[in-house]
Design a protein around this motif. Structure first.
Motif, PDB file in Angstrom:
ATOM      1  N   GLY A 126       0.790  -1.165   0.142  1.00 23.60           N
ATOM      2  CA  GLY A 126       0.479   0.015   0.036  1.00 23.60           C
ATOM      3  C   GLY A 126       0.510   1.129   0.123  1.00 23.60           C
ATOM      4  N   TYR A 127       1.816   1.855   0.629  1.00 26.67           N
ATOM      5  CA  TYR A 127       3.064   2.438   0.620  1.00 26.67           C
ATOM      6  C   TYR A 127       3.622   2.699  -0.664  1.00 26.67           C
ATOM      7  CZ  TYR A 127       6.801   5.183   2.096  1.00 26.67           C
ATOM      8  OH  TYR A 127       7.379   6.845   2.196  1.00 26.67           O
ATOM      9  N   ASN A 165       2.461   5.999  -2.307  1.00 26.64           N
ATOM     10  CA  ASN A 165       3.825   6.791  -2.687  1.00 26.64           C
ATOM     11  C   ASN A 165       4.034   6.764  -4.244  1.00 26.64           C
ATOM     12  OD1 ASN A 165       3.412   8.270  -0.534  1.00 26.64           O
ATOM     13  ND2 ASN A 165       4.258   6.969   0.517  1.00 26.64           N
ATOM     14  N   GLY A 166       4.850   5.376  -4.527  1.00 22.54           N
ATOM     15  CA  GLY A 166       5.337   5.313  -5.807  1.00 22.54           C
ATOM     16  C   GLY A 166       4.614   5.485  -6.649  1.00 22.54           C
ATOM     17  N   LEU A 167       3.507   4.661  -7.631  1.00 20.75           N
ATOM     18  CA  LEU A 167       2.254   5.135  -8.722  1.00 20.75           C
ATOM     19  C   LEU A 167       1.568   6.213  -8.574  1.00 20.75           C
ATOM     20  CD1 LEU A 167       2.159   1.423  -8.809  1.00 20.75           C
ATOM     21  CD2 LEU A 167       4.071   2.628  -9.679  1.00 20.75           C
ATOM     22  N   HIS A 168       1.503   6.639  -6.927  1.00 18.60           N
ATOM     23  CA  HIS A 168       0.599   8.625  -6.865  1.00 18.60           C
ATOM     24  C   HIS A 168      -1.369   7.023  -7.149  1.00 18.60           C
ATOM     25  CE1 HIS A 168       4.159  10.695  -6.795  1.00 18.60           C
ATOM     26  NE2 HIS A 168       4.043  10.532  -7.177  1.00 18.60           N
ATOM     27  N   LEU A 169      -1.201   6.309  -6.626  1.00 20.03           N
ATOM     28  CA  LEU A 169      -2.400   6.165  -6.880  1.00 20.03           C
ATOM     29  C   LEU A 169      -3.623   6.975  -5.583  1.00 20.03           C
ATOM     30  CD1 LEU A 169      -2.380   2.011  -7.309  1.00 20.03           C
ATOM     31  CD2 LEU A 169      -3.526   4.037  -9.076  1.00 20.03           C
ATOM     32  N   ASN A 170      -4.948   6.651  -5.821  1.00 19.46           N
ATOM     33  CA  ASN A 170      -5.793   7.362  -4.481  1.00 19.46           C
ATOM     34  C   ASN A 170      -6.022   5.449  -4.003  1.00 19.46           C
ATOM     35  OD1 ASN A 170      -7.923   7.482  -3.337  1.00 19.46           O
ATOM     36  ND2 ASN A 170      -9.237   8.023  -5.074  1.00 19.46           N
ATOM     37  N   PHE A 171      -5.981   6.331  -2.029  1.00 19.32           N
ATOM     38  CA  PHE A 171      -6.035   5.130  -1.385  1.00 19.32           C
ATOM     39  C   PHE A 171      -7.275   4.042  -1.509  1.00 19.32           C
ATOM     40  CE2 PHE A 171      -7.813   4.254   2.848  1.00 19.32           C
ATOM     41  CZ  PHE A 171      -6.975   3.339   3.291  1.00 19.32           C
ATOM     42  N   PHE A 172      -8.215   4.680  -2.147  1.00 18.46           N
ATOM     43  CA  PHE A 172      -9.060   3.335  -1.895  1.00 18.46           C
ATOM     44  C   PHE A 172      -9.324   2.419  -3.348  1.00 18.46           C
ATOM     45  CE2 PHE A 172     -11.805   6.933  -0.233  1.00 18.46           C
ATOM     46  CZ  PHE A 172     -11.676   6.014   1.507  1.00 18.46           C
ATOM     47  N   ILE A 173      -8.402   2.841  -4.438  1.00 18.84           N
ATOM     48  CA  ILE A 173      -7.636   2.179  -5.593  1.00 18.84           C
ATOM     49  C   ILE A 173      -6.722   1.370  -5.014  1.00 18.84           C
ATOM     50  CG2 ILE A 173      -6.863   1.738  -7.734  1.00 18.84           C
ATOM     51  CD1 ILE A 173      -8.256   4.364  -8.546  1.00 18.84           C
ATOM     52  N   ALA A 174      -5.601   1.801  -4.160  1.00 18.00           N
ATOM     53  CA  ALA A 174      -4.808   0.779  -4.108  1.00 18.00           C
ATOM     54  C   ALA A 174      -5.467   0.197  -2.095  1.00 18.00           C
ATOM     55  CB  ALA A 174      -3.817   1.911  -3.145  1.00 18.00           C
ATOM     56  N   LEU A 175      -6.446   0.341  -2.061  1.00 16.14           N
ATOM     57  CA  LEU A 175      -7.377  -0.770  -1.143  1.00 16.14           C
ATOM     58  C   LEU A 175      -7.649  -2.351  -1.642  1.00 16.14           C
ATOM     59  CD1 LEU A 175      -6.986  -0.958   2.434  1.00 16.14           C
ATOM     60  CD2 LEU A 175      -9.849   0.237   1.686  1.00 16.14           C
ATOM     61  N   ILE A 176      -8.211  -1.100  -2.866  1.00 16.91           N
ATOM     62  CA  ILE A 176      -9.050  -2.728  -3.964  1.00 16.91           C
ATOM     63  C   ILE A 176      -7.766  -3.572  -4.044  1.00 16.91           C
ATOM     64  CG2 ILE A 176     -10.077  -3.432  -5.683  1.00 16.91           C
ATOM     65  CD1 ILE A 176     -11.676  -0.838  -4.793  1.00 16.91           C
ATOM     66  N   LEU A 177      -7.130  -3.122  -4.636  1.00 16.43           N
ATOM     67  CA  LEU A 177      -5.006  -3.657  -5.710  1.00 16.43           C
ATOM     68  C   LEU A 177      -4.682  -4.806  -4.217  1.00 16.43           C
ATOM     69  CD1 LEU A 177      -4.278  -1.151  -7.993  1.00 16.43           C
ATOM     70  CD2 LEU A 177      -5.716  -2.456  -8.582  1.00 16.43           C
ATOM     71  N   ILE A 178      -5.043  -3.602  -3.212  1.00 21.38           N
ATOM     72  CA  ILE A 178      -3.936  -4.736  -2.377  1.00 21.38           C
ATOM     73  C   ILE A 178      -4.333  -5.719  -1.503  1.00 21.38           C
ATOM     74  CG2 ILE A 178      -2.972  -4.719  -0.303  1.00 21.38           C
ATOM     75  CD1 ILE A 178      -3.003  -1.896  -0.775  1.00 21.38           C
ATOM     76  N   GLN A 179      -5.952  -5.659  -1.465  1.00 20.82           N
ATOM     77  CA  GLN A 179      -6.602  -7.185  -1.121  1.00 20.82           C
ATOM     78  C   GLN A 179      -6.734  -8.058  -2.437  1.00 20.82           C
ATOM     79  OE1 GLN A 179     -10.153  -5.398  -0.343  1.00 20.82           O
ATOM     80  NE2 GLN A 179     -10.195  -4.367   1.685  1.00 20.82           N
TER      81      GLN A 179
END
Length: 71
Positions: free
Chosen positions: A47-48, A52-66
């Motif tokens: 998620g970090y 921070n690296g790819l500058h994604l939105n928090f909620f999009i990153a959360l879905i991708l992590i899951q």
């Protein structure tokens, strides 16, 4: 003051969820399994990087992590 209360409730909920996972696994097989902490750590690092690296939105990153941790 209100923001600190919300932050502490969220962090406490995460700790309680991890502790519940450990308790359930230990109660069933009488062996401590540290896979819960490993998945939590990997999700935090991924998620970090996504935020921070790819500058994604928090909620999009959360879905991708899951989705990534399920595979």
């Amino acid at each position: 003051m209100l923001q600190q209360l919300v932050n502490s409730l969220i962090l406490g909920s995460v700790y309680a969820l991890l502790a519940l996972g450990y308790t359930m696994v230990y109660g069933i097989i009488k062996l401590i399994n540290f896979a819960h902490g490993d998945l939590y750590m990997m999700g935090a690092f991924i998620g970090y990087y996504l935020i921070n690296g790819l500058h994604l939105n928090f909620f999009i990153a959360l879905i991708l992590i899951q989705l990534g941790l399920l595979l």
